[in-house]
Design a protein around this motif. Structure first.
Motif, PDB file in Angstrom:
ATOM      1  N   TYR A   1     -99.162 -50.942 -31.226  1.00 57.39           N
ATOM      2  CA  TYR A   1     -99.255 -49.972 -32.279  1.00 57.39           C
ATOM      3  C   TYR A   1    -100.572 -49.023 -32.038  1.00 57.39           C
ATOM      4  CZ  TYR A   1     -99.150 -46.882 -36.135  1.00 57.39           C
ATOM      5  OH  TYR A   1     -99.527 -45.740 -36.976  1.00 57.39           O
ATOM      6  N   TRP A   2    -101.752 -49.905 -32.135  1.00 57.93           N
ATOM      7  CA  TRP A   2    -102.894 -49.261 -32.236  1.00 57.93           C
ATOM      8  C   TRP A   2    -103.148 -48.447 -30.657  1.00 57.93           C
ATOM      9  CZ3 TRP A   2    -107.337 -50.246 -28.954  1.00 57.93           C
ATOM     10  CH2 TRP A   2    -108.558 -49.248 -29.384  1.00 57.93           C
ATOM     11  N   THR A   3    -102.839 -49.217 -29.569  1.00 56.17           N
ATOM     12  CA  THR A   3    -102.981 -48.708 -28.208  1.00 56.17           C
ATOM     13  C   THR A   3    -102.322 -47.512 -28.074  1.00 56.17           C
ATOM     14  OG1 THR A   3    -101.945 -50.874 -27.572  1.00 56.17           O
ATOM     15  CG2 THR A   3    -104.240 -50.258 -26.725  1.00 56.17           C
ATOM     16  N   GLN A   4    -100.941 -47.592 -28.507  1.00 54.24           N
ATOM     17  CA  GLN A   4     -99.957 -46.348 -28.340  1.00 54.24           C
ATOM     18  C   GLN A   4    -100.521 -45.089 -29.071  1.00 54.24           C
ATOM     19  OE1 GLN A   4     -97.774 -46.693 -25.746  1.00 54.24           O
ATOM     20  NE2 GLN A   4     -98.855 -48.587 -25.698  1.00 54.24           N
ATOM     21  N   SER A   5    -101.535 -45.361 -30.293  1.00 53.11           N
ATOM     22  CA  SER A   5    -101.687 -44.244 -31.010  1.00 53.11           C
ATOM     23  C   SER A   5    -102.945 -43.450 -30.506  1.00 53.11           C
ATOM     24  CB  SER A   5    -101.885 -44.808 -32.611  1.00 53.11           C
ATOM     25  OG  SER A   5    -102.933 -45.566 -32.702  1.00 53.11           O
ATOM     26  N   GLN A   6    -103.573 -44.169 -29.558  1.00 46.55           N
ATOM     27  CA  GLN A   6    -104.569 -43.480 -28.910  1.00 46.55           C
ATOM     28  C   GLN A   6    -104.211 -42.225 -28.176  1.00 46.55           C
ATOM     29  OE1 GLN A   6    -107.667 -44.493 -29.799  1.00 46.55           O
ATOM     30  NE2 GLN A   6    -106.589 -45.959 -31.275  1.00 46.55           N
TER      31      GLN A   6
ATOM     32  N   GLU B   1    -103.659 -39.817 -24.852  1.00 48.82           N
ATOM     33  CA  GLU B   1    -103.349 -40.329 -23.617  1.00 48.82           C
ATOM     34  C   GLU B   1    -104.521 -39.733 -22.550  1.00 48.82           C
ATOM     35  OE1 GLU B   1     -99.405 -39.106 -22.336  1.00 48.82           O
ATOM     36  OE2 GLU B   1     -98.350 -39.890 -24.246  1.00 48.82           O
TER      37      GLU B   1
END
Length: 142
Positions: free
Chosen positions: A54-59, A61
């Protein structure tokens, strides 16, 4: 327990073997405790992994140049997984069939049940491994 005593008199089964079936030993409690602890650890680790995804996907692009580079990487990863997993799935099914046949032919008593459970466990383990690899690839290229 009186019925067990009568059966023991007529058979060659040892008292200890019957006692373990009628009254489980303390090792059964230990196994349940370890499996319960293992389940808790697995759930905590899965929650932690979900939090990291979740954290990585919220960063963000990145810039458009970075996204232009990332797009072919995603496509290559998807193509790799498709080819790799198609091959591995075929090999896993063949191996599960060999495991089944091996247990069915040489397994002794309850061979068909043991063959089915063992081949099924092999396929379940392979499926879980494939799912974890696909999820990791998906998370790493996004």
């Amino acid at each position: 327990m009186e019925d067990v005593e009568g059966l023991l008199a007529m058979s060659s089964v040892s008292r200890a073997a019957v006692a373990d079936v009628v009254e489980p030993s303390s090792t059964t409690g230990q196994v349940v405790w370890y499996l319960s602890w293992l389940l808790v650890v697995c759930v905590v680790m899965l929650a932690f992994a979900a939090l990291l995804v979740y954290w990585t996907q919220s960063q963000p692009e990145g810039s458009s140049d970075m996204q232009d580079v990332a797009r072919p990487i995603r496509q290559g990863a998807a193509a790799f997984l498709k080819v790799q997993y198609s091959t591995i799935a075929l090999l896993a099914v063949c191996m599960a069939a060999l495991i089944f046949v091996g247990y069915a032919l040489f397994g002794g008593a309850h061979a068909n049940m043991q063959a089915t459970l063992t081949a099924g466990a092999f396929l379940l383990g392979g499926s879980c491994s494939a799912a974890s690899g696909a999820i990791a690839m998906w998370a790493s290229v996004r």
